[in-house]
Scaffold this motif. Structure first.
Motif, PDB file in Angstrom:
ATOM      1  N   PRO A  77      64.156  18.077   7.859  1.00 21.21           N
ATOM      2  CA  PRO A  77      63.778  19.107   8.842  1.00 21.21           C
ATOM      3  C   PRO A  77      62.310  19.043   9.232  1.00 21.21           C
ATOM      4  O   PRO A  77      61.446  18.783   8.396  1.00 21.21           O
ATOM      5  N   LYS A  78      62.060  19.300  10.503  1.00 17.22           N
ATOM      6  CA  LYS A  78      60.679  19.364  10.996  1.00 17.22           C
ATOM      7  C   LYS A  78      60.228  20.809  11.207  1.00 17.22           C
ATOM      8  O   LYS A  78      59.051  21.126  11.090  1.00 17.22           O
ATOM      9  N   ARG A  79      61.165  21.704  11.521  1.00 16.76           N
ATOM     10  CA  ARG A  79      60.836  23.121  11.690  1.00 16.76           C
ATOM     11  C   ARG A  79      61.641  23.920  10.687  1.00 16.76           C
ATOM     12  O   ARG A  79      62.875  23.884  10.698  1.00 16.76           O
ATOM     13  N   VAL A  80      60.952  24.655   9.827  1.00 20.00           N
ATOM     14  CA  VAL A  80      61.587  25.383   8.728  1.00 20.00           C
ATOM     15  C   VAL A  80      61.208  26.857   8.807  1.00 20.00           C
ATOM     16  O   VAL A  80      60.033  27.193   8.987  1.00 20.00           O
ATOM     17  N   LEU A  81      62.199  27.725   8.661  1.00 19.57           N
ATOM     18  CA  LEU A  81      61.969  29.172   8.609  1.00 19.57           C
ATOM     19  C   LEU A  81      62.303  29.655   7.205  1.00 19.57           C
ATOM     20  O   LEU A  81      63.397  29.404   6.696  1.00 19.57           O
ATOM     21  N   LEU A 137      57.299  29.750  -2.341  1.00 16.93           N
ATOM     22  CA  LEU A 137      57.389  28.468  -3.024  1.00 16.93           C
ATOM     23  C   LEU A 137      58.460  27.544  -2.448  1.00 16.93           C
ATOM     24  O   LEU A 137      58.295  26.318  -2.469  1.00 16.93           O
ATOM     25  N   PHE A 138      59.543  28.110  -1.935  1.00 17.78           N
ATOM     26  CA  PHE A 138      60.593  27.246  -1.392  1.00 17.78           C
ATOM     27  C   PHE A 138      60.114  26.539  -0.129  1.00 17.78           C
ATOM     28  O   PHE A 138      60.280  25.324   0.023  1.00 17.78           O
ATOM     29  N   GLY A 139      59.497  27.286   0.777  1.00 22.96           N
ATOM     30  CA  GLY A 139      58.965  26.661   1.983  1.00 22.96           C
ATOM     31  C   GLY A 139      57.803  25.735   1.691  1.00 22.96           C
ATOM     32  O   GLY A 139      57.691  24.647   2.273  1.00 22.96           O
ATOM     33  N   VAL A 140      56.932  26.142   0.788  1.00 26.63           N
ATOM     34  CA  VAL A 140      55.775  25.320   0.418  1.00 26.63           C
ATOM     35  C   VAL A 140      56.238  24.003  -0.199  1.00 26.63           C
ATOM     36  O   VAL A 140      55.702  22.929   0.112  1.00 26.63           O
ATOM     37  N   SER A 141      57.243  24.058  -1.061  1.00 24.30           N
ATOM     38  CA  SER A 141      57.751  22.839  -1.702  1.00 24.30           C
ATOM     39  C   SER A 141      58.334  21.880  -0.677  1.00 24.30           C
ATOM     40  O   SER A 141      58.160  20.651  -0.785  1.00 24.30           O
ATOM     41  N   ILE A 142      59.021  22.419   0.321  1.00 21.08           N
ATOM     42  CA  ILE A 142      59.572  21.556   1.373  1.00 21.08           C
ATOM     43  C   ILE A 142      58.452  20.967   2.218  1.00 21.08           C
ATOM     44  O   ILE A 142      58.484  19.786   2.583  1.00 21.08           O
ATOM     45  N   VAL A 186      57.492  28.382   8.923  1.00 18.40           N
ATOM     46  CA  VAL A 186      57.199  29.765   9.319  1.00 18.40           C
ATOM     47  C   VAL A 186      57.790  30.672   8.252  1.00 18.40           C
ATOM     48  O   VAL A 186      58.989  30.591   7.951  1.00 18.40           O
ATOM     49  N   ALA A 187      56.973  31.523   7.637  1.00 22.22           N
ATOM     50  CA  ALA A 187      57.417  32.410   6.565  1.00 22.22           C
ATOM     51  C   ALA A 187      57.376  33.860   7.041  1.00 22.22           C
ATOM     52  O   ALA A 187      56.393  34.287   7.646  1.00 22.22           O
TER      53      ALA A 187
END
Length: 332
Positions: A164-168, A176-181, A191-192
């Motif tokens: 993925p290039k764009r993650v929500l 941590l989940f978004g940061v890890s990705i 985007v969090a």
């Protein structure tokens, strides 16, 4: 035939004492002191700045509970205690006490447990109150508990044929989940969403991981905020269980509309078997939701599949996330 004994009942009624002992041990950094002072009570007491009598009695209690071993008046750590409860260990998770045993959490369960059973959920909004400060405690305290799971999911996602290039990241908490990705997938933009004080913790974690330039926050309720469209991946980690099934369908429908073609949503959840009493940790999580939310629950795989279909997803799959007690729910 099982032995007839009142001991399980007595242990349950007195379980608050075990919580108190663990809170004291973590606050004193007792386990690190035991390792560093070769288990000698006098030296341990001096190091943690507590009375020798108090340390001896606490250590004896923790030995009875299985957290320590005692030989010739000296204490030593068990293998699990050494890994998870000494601050020098990379797997240390003592900080989770600050959330799971926070005074406001304990009072939620013990002040009037009859009320939430009779009501079928907490009276009022419980932990779902807007801008509830307990979620800042959650964001700061729970990182050691979720880090291995977040990193494992990030490794899975980075191995996709088309990462993925764009993650929500919905209700991101610690982030941590978004940061890890973001760390695992070069160029991924995250985007969090969450309440603003919570997002400040997530931003700190993004900065520490070196991904702040690709990490953006959007404050507000997940149900109200306009987070945009064309996301390749939407994360719903430890969030759906806070709501009843119809509300989950409402949120999943919003998520589906925000996905790019071929996009996926990933939820991390405690998923009990159909009997709702196994496996133990996942099944017991329903009681957590009963006390702390108006209508949350731990949902079975079949229930998640039905929610996904009702929200318009063509495929829903559920797989365990060992060694954690949680499962990964994939909506496609």
């Amino acid at each position: 035939m099982d032995d007839v004994s009142p001991q399980p009942f007595i242990d349950a009624v007195m379980a608050y004492q075990k919580t108190a002992a663990m809170k004291a041990a973590i606050a004193l950094d007792l386990f690190t002191a035991i390792a560093g002072e070769q288990g000698e009570v006098e030296r341990i007491a001096r190091r943690v700045q507590a009375s020798e009598r108090g340390v001896r009695i606490l250590c004896d209690y923790l030995t009875v509970q299985g957290f320590l071993q005692k030989e010739a008046q000296r204490y030593r750590l068990t293998p699990s205690t050494e890994v998870f409860l000494t601050v020098s260990s990379p797997a240390w998770m003592g900080s989770i006490v600050d959330f799971l045993a926070a005074p406001e959490m304990i009072s939620q369960w013990l002040d009037d447990p009859v009320a939430f059973v009779r009501n079928g959920g907490c009276v009022g909004l419980g932990t779902l109150a807007p801008d509830n400060p307990v979620w800042v405690k959650f964001a700061r305290a729970m990182v050691p508990f979720v880090a291995p799971t977040a990193q494992g999911i990030a490794q899975q996602v980075s191995a996709w044929a088309k990462p993925p290039k764009r993650v929500l990241d919905v209700a991101a908490g610690h982030g941590l989940f978004g940061v890890s990705i973001a760390k695992a997938v070069p160029g991924a933009q995250v985007v969090a969403t969450d309440w603003q004080p919570v997002l400040e913790v997530a931003q700190e974690n993004a900065a520490a991981a070196g991904v702040s330039a690709r990490y953006r926050t959007l404050a507000g309720s997940a149900f109200d905020v306009d987070w945009g469209k064309d996301f390749d991946l939407v994360l719903l980690t430890n969030f759906l269980h806070h709501f009843d099934a119809s509300t989950c369908v409402q949120l999943l429908s919003k998520v589906r509309r925000s996905l790019a073609p071929g996009g996926r949503a990933l939820a991390v959840e405690f998923v009990p078997d159909e009997d709702r009493v196994s496996p133990p940790f996942a099944a017991a999580f329903s009681f957590v939701m009963l006390a702390s939310t108006p209508s949350g629950d731990a949902y079975t795989a079949r229930e998640f599949e039905q929610m996904g279909r009702d929200a318009g997803f063509a495929k829903v799959s559920v797989a365990p996330l060992p060694p954690s007690p949680q499962s990964l729910v994939v909506f496609e």
